[in-house]
Design a protein around this motif. Structure first.
Motif, PDB file in Angstrom:
ATOM      1  N   MET A   1     -39.860 -15.973  23.082  1.00  0.00           N
ATOM      2  CA  MET A   1     -40.189 -16.590  24.368  1.00  0.00           C
ATOM      3  C   MET A   1     -39.741 -15.682  25.519  1.00  0.00           C
ATOM      4  SD  MET A   1     -41.808 -19.261  24.104  1.00  0.00           S
ATOM      5  CE  MET A   1     -42.346 -20.405  22.872  1.00  0.00           C
ATOM      6  N   ILE A   2     -38.503 -15.150  25.411  1.00  0.00           N
ATOM      7  CA  ILE A   2     -38.015 -14.280  26.496  1.00  0.00           C
ATOM      8  C   ILE A   2     -38.831 -12.997  26.554  1.00  0.00           C
ATOM      9  CG2 ILE A   2     -36.037 -12.962  27.329  1.00  0.00           C
ATOM     10  CD1 ILE A   2     -34.224 -15.094  26.210  1.00  0.00           C
ATOM     11  N   ARG A   3     -39.158 -12.442  25.384  1.00  0.00           N
ATOM     12  CA  ARG A   3     -39.951 -11.212  25.371  1.00  0.00           C
ATOM     13  C   ARG A   3     -41.319 -11.444  25.996  1.00  0.00           C
ATOM     14  NH1 ARG A   3     -39.188  -8.750  19.301  1.00  0.00           N
ATOM     15  NH2 ARG A   3     -37.094  -7.936  19.582  1.00  0.00           N
ATOM     16  N   SER A   4     -41.931 -12.600  25.688  1.00  0.00           N
ATOM     17  CA  SER A   4     -43.302 -12.817  26.132  1.00  0.00           C
ATOM     18  C   SER A   4     -43.391 -13.335  27.558  1.00  0.00           C
ATOM     19  CB  SER A   4     -44.007 -13.821  25.210  1.00  0.00           C
ATOM     20  OG  SER A   4     -43.951 -13.372  23.890  1.00  0.00           O
ATOM     21  N   PHE A   5     -42.432 -14.158  27.969  1.00  0.00           N
ATOM     22  CA  PHE A   5     -42.576 -14.804  29.276  1.00  0.00           C
ATOM     23  C   PHE A   5     -41.451 -14.484  30.241  1.00  0.00           C
ATOM     24  CE2 PHE A   5     -44.459 -17.665  26.051  1.00  0.00           C
ATOM     25  CZ  PHE A   5     -45.789 -17.484  26.407  1.00  0.00           C
ATOM     26  N   GLY A   6     -40.379 -13.836  29.778  1.00  0.00           N
ATOM     27  CA  GLY A   6     -39.245 -13.591  30.664  1.00  0.00           C
ATOM     28  C   GLY A   6     -39.387 -12.284  31.397  1.00  0.00           C
TER      29      GLY A   6
ATOM     30  N   PRO B   1     -41.146   0.435  23.388  1.00  0.00           N
ATOM     31  CA  PRO B   1     -42.418  -0.252  23.139  1.00  0.00           C
ATOM     32  C   PRO B   1     -42.516  -1.593  23.870  1.00  0.00           C
ATOM     33  CG  PRO B   1     -41.558   0.647  21.108  1.00  0.00           C
ATOM     34  CD  PRO B   1     -40.514   0.902  22.148  1.00  0.00           C
ATOM     35  N   LEU B   2     -41.410  -2.364  23.890  1.00  0.00           N
ATOM     36  CA  LEU B   2     -41.469  -3.666  24.564  1.00  0.00           C
ATOM     37  C   LEU B   2     -41.697  -3.497  26.055  1.00  0.00           C
ATOM     38  CD1 LEU B   2     -38.645  -5.689  22.818  1.00  0.00           C
ATOM     39  CD2 LEU B   2     -41.025  -6.373  23.028  1.00  0.00           C
ATOM     40  N   ASP B   3     -41.022  -2.488  26.646  1.00  0.00           N
ATOM     41  CA  ASP B   3     -41.196  -2.237  28.071  1.00  0.00           C
ATOM     42  C   ASP B   3     -42.623  -1.874  28.402  1.00  0.00           C
ATOM     43  OD1 ASP B   3     -38.846  -2.715  29.389  1.00  0.00           O
ATOM     44  OD2 ASP B   3     -37.951  -0.821  28.746  1.00  0.00           O
ATOM     45  N   SER B   4     -43.171  -0.917  27.612  1.00  0.00           N
ATOM     46  CA  SER B   4     -44.492  -0.452  28.013  1.00  0.00           C
ATOM     47  C   SER B   4     -45.558  -1.499  27.707  1.00  0.00           C
ATOM     48  CB  SER B   4     -44.822   0.891  27.374  1.00  0.00           C
ATOM     49  OG  SER B   4     -44.524   0.880  26.024  1.00  0.00           O
ATOM     50  N   LEU B   5     -45.330  -2.305  26.656  1.00  0.00           N
ATOM     51  CA  LEU B   5     -46.280  -3.391  26.405  1.00  0.00           C
ATOM     52  C   LEU B   5     -46.342  -4.307  27.620  1.00  0.00           C
ATOM     53  CD1 LEU B   5     -48.114  -4.947  24.374  1.00  0.00           C
ATOM     54  CD2 LEU B   5     -46.134  -6.374  23.919  1.00  0.00           C
ATOM     55  N   LYS B   6     -45.147  -4.662  28.128  1.00  0.00           N
ATOM     56  CA  LYS B   6     -45.080  -5.576  29.250  1.00  0.00           C
ATOM     57  C   LYS B   6     -45.763  -4.968  30.480  1.00  0.00           C
ATOM     58  CE  LYS B   6     -41.850  -8.857  29.281  1.00  0.00           C
ATOM     59  NZ  LYS B   6     -40.521  -9.388  29.228  1.00  0.00           N
TER      60      LYS B   6
ATOM     61  N   ALA C   1     -30.288 -10.629  22.879  1.00  0.00           N
ATOM     62  CA  ALA C   1     -28.921 -10.894  23.313  1.00  0.00           C
ATOM     63  C   ALA C   1     -28.813 -12.287  23.907  1.00  0.00           C
ATOM     64  CB  ALA C   1     -28.481  -9.852  24.337  1.00  0.00           C
ATOM     65  N   PHE C   2     -29.744 -12.633  24.796  1.00  0.00           N
ATOM     66  CA  PHE C   2     -29.666 -13.945  25.434  1.00  0.00           C
ATOM     67  C   PHE C   2     -29.910 -15.058  24.428  1.00  0.00           C
ATOM     68  CE2 PHE C   2     -31.053 -11.080  28.902  1.00  0.00           C
ATOM     69  CZ  PHE C   2     -29.891 -11.153  29.634  1.00  0.00           C
ATOM     70  N   ALA C   3     -30.867 -14.834  23.522  1.00  0.00           N
ATOM     71  CA  ALA C   3     -31.163 -15.861  22.521  1.00  0.00           C
ATOM     72  C   ALA C   3     -29.940 -16.111  21.652  1.00  0.00           C
ATOM     73  CB  ALA C   3     -32.347 -15.419  21.661  1.00  0.00           C
ATOM     74  N   ILE C   4     -29.281 -15.042  21.220  1.00  0.00           N
ATOM     75  CA  ILE C   4     -28.133 -15.234  20.338  1.00  0.00           C
ATOM     76  C   ILE C   4     -26.971 -15.863  21.090  1.00  0.00           C
ATOM     77  CG2 ILE C   4     -26.380 -13.968  19.014  1.00  0.00           C
ATOM     78  CD1 ILE C   4     -28.600 -12.245  17.912  1.00  0.00           C
TER      79      ILE C   4
END
Lengths: 214, 336
Positions: free
Chosen positions: B290-295, B168-173, B302-305
């Motif tokens: 932030m990474i999901r929306s703008f990265g 879902p995240l991929d196709s949203l982007k 993973a990066f956030a943690i």
């Protein structure tokens, strides 16, 4: 010609005992940034070696005329002049390599290993020894650079010695050795984290060898 | 709690809590996850044994504490299930050897080992990693056990489009980039298999509540992490509803719930003071959105943690609870 014990000490210090790359940990910025292939590593290493030999030699020559309070600015000025010369020579005769190494050639000026050897060695020692120290330390950092470059190139791209034609011209085009055919590539090794991992492993290896000997 | 439970007992509880998630995964996406968990666990134990031997440590107490199994299960659950076997090996090599043992072993690791392994893989092999299996109900071709086996060990790509699907995240982007409106995308076929993933996500929630009930984790990190995600995505949604997916979508997709209950709560790499946990997890949630929306990477957990892992010691140092009887907060560097 027999090497005097003094000369042997200088080279032993530069290449192993006080290796700038893995013992003194000086000048790490270019070391980490440019060690992604063997050819980049070798070129920057040799350029640094040349600058170190010249700067050590010229500082040793005039060391008795430099006022103590002004010595650091004088050293930096001298190094900057030498780096400019080396940069222009590389730009003239190996333009593609110059483009690859980019800002890291002029930045040899600020490489702390150059200034460190000038201050710690050349400003107190006779000229010939100083030149030898510059060469030894330069080769020490070149050895680390090339090892790291080879490690990162093999793991990252599965090749060795790719791009030597940038430095040597067309006849070196076929020097690329493909170590692993059909290699998918391991991007991390090429990216900056790979340099940190690689340098850390080299330091660990060196410490392990040292502690085994002791 | 009457007595301090051993590491092995805590890890067993964590594995038990992961079972509903894995069961849902098998039910919805086929048996691939079982293969990848077993593969990750075997490679993990193998590498761990090798490095323990090199460090002259006894094998039994360290291999038997179950932490490698938890790391393996978490890594397998965050990766697609049908990757070639060597990708799992590389992931576990970085997770156990570099992420844990090179820092000095369990308890000394700054970073969450599973997330380190995941980050290495997603950064190094973006093309190979982005093959996510479609839910069994949607896939045009369902994989048999032998197909699964063949895919993992020979790398044969049978009918790749028949069993894989964008997350879902991929196709949203992708759809947002091509000019679609976020609001019209969610709940339509353009964002496939959201419902199937809801079930997996909710089974992680179930496991997480079990961990809380058994006092393995406290409420602070999951609540702050989910809160951070909800607040950040809510704020973004209010600012620009046509390009942002809104809090509900962010809470349910990707690894949000797995991350909130199982990954961000890793007691070694997370913050340990009560207020510190809230700050640590809240900021991790913010960075995730932030990474999901703008990265450029599809998911940022993973990066956030990992980023917040590196800040956790500092957060803890400033958030030490006041010692009873002292009326002055002690900051690091204070003498006395």
């Amino acid at each position: 010609m027999m090497l005097g014990s003094e000369t042997r000490d200088i080279f032993y210090n530069g290449l192993w005992k006080q290796n700038p790359g893995i013992i003194q940990l000086l000048g790490l910025c270019p070391l980490l940034a440019v060690s992604n292939t063997v050819v980049n590593a070798l070129a920057l290493g040799l350029a640094t070696t040349l600058v170190m030999a010249l700067s050590n030699g010229s500082v040793a020559l005039i060391r008795n005329f430099i006022p103590n309070a002004l010595r650091i600015p004088t050293f930096v000025l001298l190094i900057a002049v030498l780096v400019t010369i080396v940069t222009l020579v590389i730009q003239a005769y190996a333009q593609p390599l110059y483009l690859v190494l980019g800002i890291f050639l002029p930045l040899i000026t600020t490489n702390c290993i150059v200034l460190a050897r000038v201050e710690a060695f050349a400003s107190k020692q006779p000229t010939v020894n100083s030149i030898l120290d510059g060469i030894a330390m330069g080769l020490g950092i070149t050895a680390v650079l090339v090892t790291l470059g080879a490690l990162r190139e093999v793991i990252g791209k599965g090749t060795l010695f790719s791009g030597f034609d940038l430095a040597l011209g067309d006849f070196a085009r076929n020097w690329t050795v493909t170590v692993f055919p059909d290699y998918p590539g391991f991007l991390l090794a090429i990216l900056p984290p790979g340099a940190f991992f690689g340098l850390g492993l080299l330091i660990a290896l060196r410490n392990a060898l040292q502690s085994r000997k002791a | 709690m009457s007595s301090t439970p051993s590491v092995a007992r805590i890890m067993t509880q964590v594995l038990v809590a992961l079972l509903p998630g894995m069961a849902a995964h098998v039910w919805l996406f086929g048996p691939g996850i079982l293969f990848s968990v077993v593969l990750c666990a075997s490679f993990g134990l193998l590498f761990e044994a090798a490095i323990l031997k090199a460090r002259n440590y006894p094998l039994r107490p360290f291999l038997g504490d179950g932490t490698t199994l938890v790391t393996a299960a978490l890594l397998a659950l965050t990766l697609p299930t049908l990757l070639p076997w060597w990708l799992y090996a590389v992931g576990m090599l970085f997770a156990t050897v570099v992420g844990k043992q090179l820092y000095g072993g369990l308890g000394q690791n700054t970073f969450n080992p599973a997330m380190l392994g995941f980050a290495v893989l997603i950064v190094s092999f973006p093309a190979q990693i982005n093959v996510w299996p479609a839910p069994a109900t949607l896939a045009a071709y369902s994989l048999s056990l032998s197909d699964t086996f063949e895919m993992i060990f020979t790398g044969a790509h049978l009918k790749i489009d028949a069993y894989s699907a964008a997350t879902p995240l991929d196709s949203l982007k992708a759809h947002l980039r091509s000019g679609h409106d976020a609001a019209s995308l969610i709940g339509t076929q353009l964002i496939p298999n959201l419902q199937a993933r809801d079930l997996v996500a909710l089974s992680y929630l179930l496991g997480g509540l079990y961990l809380m009930a058994r006092h393995i984790i406290t409420w602070h990190i999951p609540v702050a992490f989910l809160g951070g995600i909800a607040l950040t995505s809510g704020a973004l949604y209010l600012i620009d509803p046509s390009h942002q997916a809104g809090p509900f979508f962010h809470l349910i997709v990707g690894g949000t719930l797995l991350g909130a209950f199982f990954i961000a709560t890793d007691p070694v790499s997370a913050a340990n003071t009560p207020i510190g946990k809230l700050i640590y997890a809240g900021l991790a949630g913010l960075i995730t959105v932030m990474i999901r929306s703008f990265g450029s990477f599809p998911d940022g957990i993973a990066f956030a943690i990992l980023l917040m892992n590196s800040a956790a010691p500092l957060i803890d140092a400033y958030m030490q609870p006041k010692v009873f009887g002292h009326n002055r907060r002690h900051l690091p560097g204070d003498k006395s």
